[in-house]
Write a protein that holds these residues in place. Structure first.
Motif: not given
Length: 229
Positions: A168-170, A172-176, A179-182
């Protein structure tokens, strides 16, 4: 642009707006599944062949209505977000959430179009994605700013969820971090679930002071993504 071209463009914009306005009236009265180009043309005193020059199919008209609804919602959320100090991450988050609720209550049929039951036989094209992403990008931006600034609270992540969280992080939000991505995906779903429950009647005889309840729930979502008071 010549004067004649400008006049034609204005006339086309006016007819397009009239078609979409009538289609919204039909959405309110009949629902998206029963939207009909012929019925829209008849209500406007147009022949169907003339309307097809503006929207060649029902799906193209639906797509235009969906993009308009997402953009209207996004503009409302962005306007509320701009009024909050950049350093107040929790209030920025809750301002966006509250704007979503206010917009939905004011535009129930358009909200149902974009977050209600899917329209049979219709698949939204990629052209709807930029407008549909506006609220989500605002919420991501708040969490990103907090991560870069004061930092986020520790968020628990079960070991079995970590591979999915990293994906998910990769994506949607690769700079986060994962844990916060989920937490962001969960909060996004919970936000629109809360609004949908209120709008579609599931809170009847359950929640009476819905504004206060929603404000509390939005603050809990802020803490759930790691924002610190």
């Amino acid at each position: 642009m010549s004067t004649a071209q400008g006049a034609r463009a204005r006339a086309r914009a006016e007819v397009t707006a009239a078609i979409k306005d009538e289609a919204r009236r039909q959405l309110a009265a009949e629902g998206a599944a029963r939207l009909s180009l012929r019925a829209v043309a008849r209500a406007l005193g147009m022949v169907s062949s003339a309307l097809y020059r503006y929207f060649p199919s029902r799906d193209e008209l639906l797509t235009a209505l969906i993009i308009d609804a997402y953009d209207s919602l996004g503009e409302a959320a962005e306007a509320a977000h701009r009024k909050v100090a950049e350093s107040d991450h929790v209030r920025r988050w809750t301002a966006v959430c509250e704007a979503v609720r206010v917009w939905a209550l004011a535009h129930p049929h358009e909200y149902a179009l974009i977050y209600g039951s899917p329209v049979p036989g219709y698949a939204a094209p990629e052209t709807t994605v930029p407008a549909a992403s506006r609220v989500g990008l605002l919420l991501i931006g708040v969490v990103r700013d907090a991560h870069r600034g004061p930092g986020l609270a520790d968020l628990p992540l079960p070991a079995e969820l970590r591979p999915e969280a990293e994906r998910m992080a990769a994506d949607l939000v690769p700079d986060l971090p994962p844990e916060p991505a989920v937490a962001l995906v969960a909060a996004w779903a919970e936000l629109f679930g809360l609004v949908g429950f209120e709008l579609f009647g599931q809170f009847h005889r359950v929640v009476e002071d819905r504004e206060t309840f929603f404000r509390h729930a939005a603050a809990r979502l802020a803490h759930g993504v790691g924002l610190r008071p």
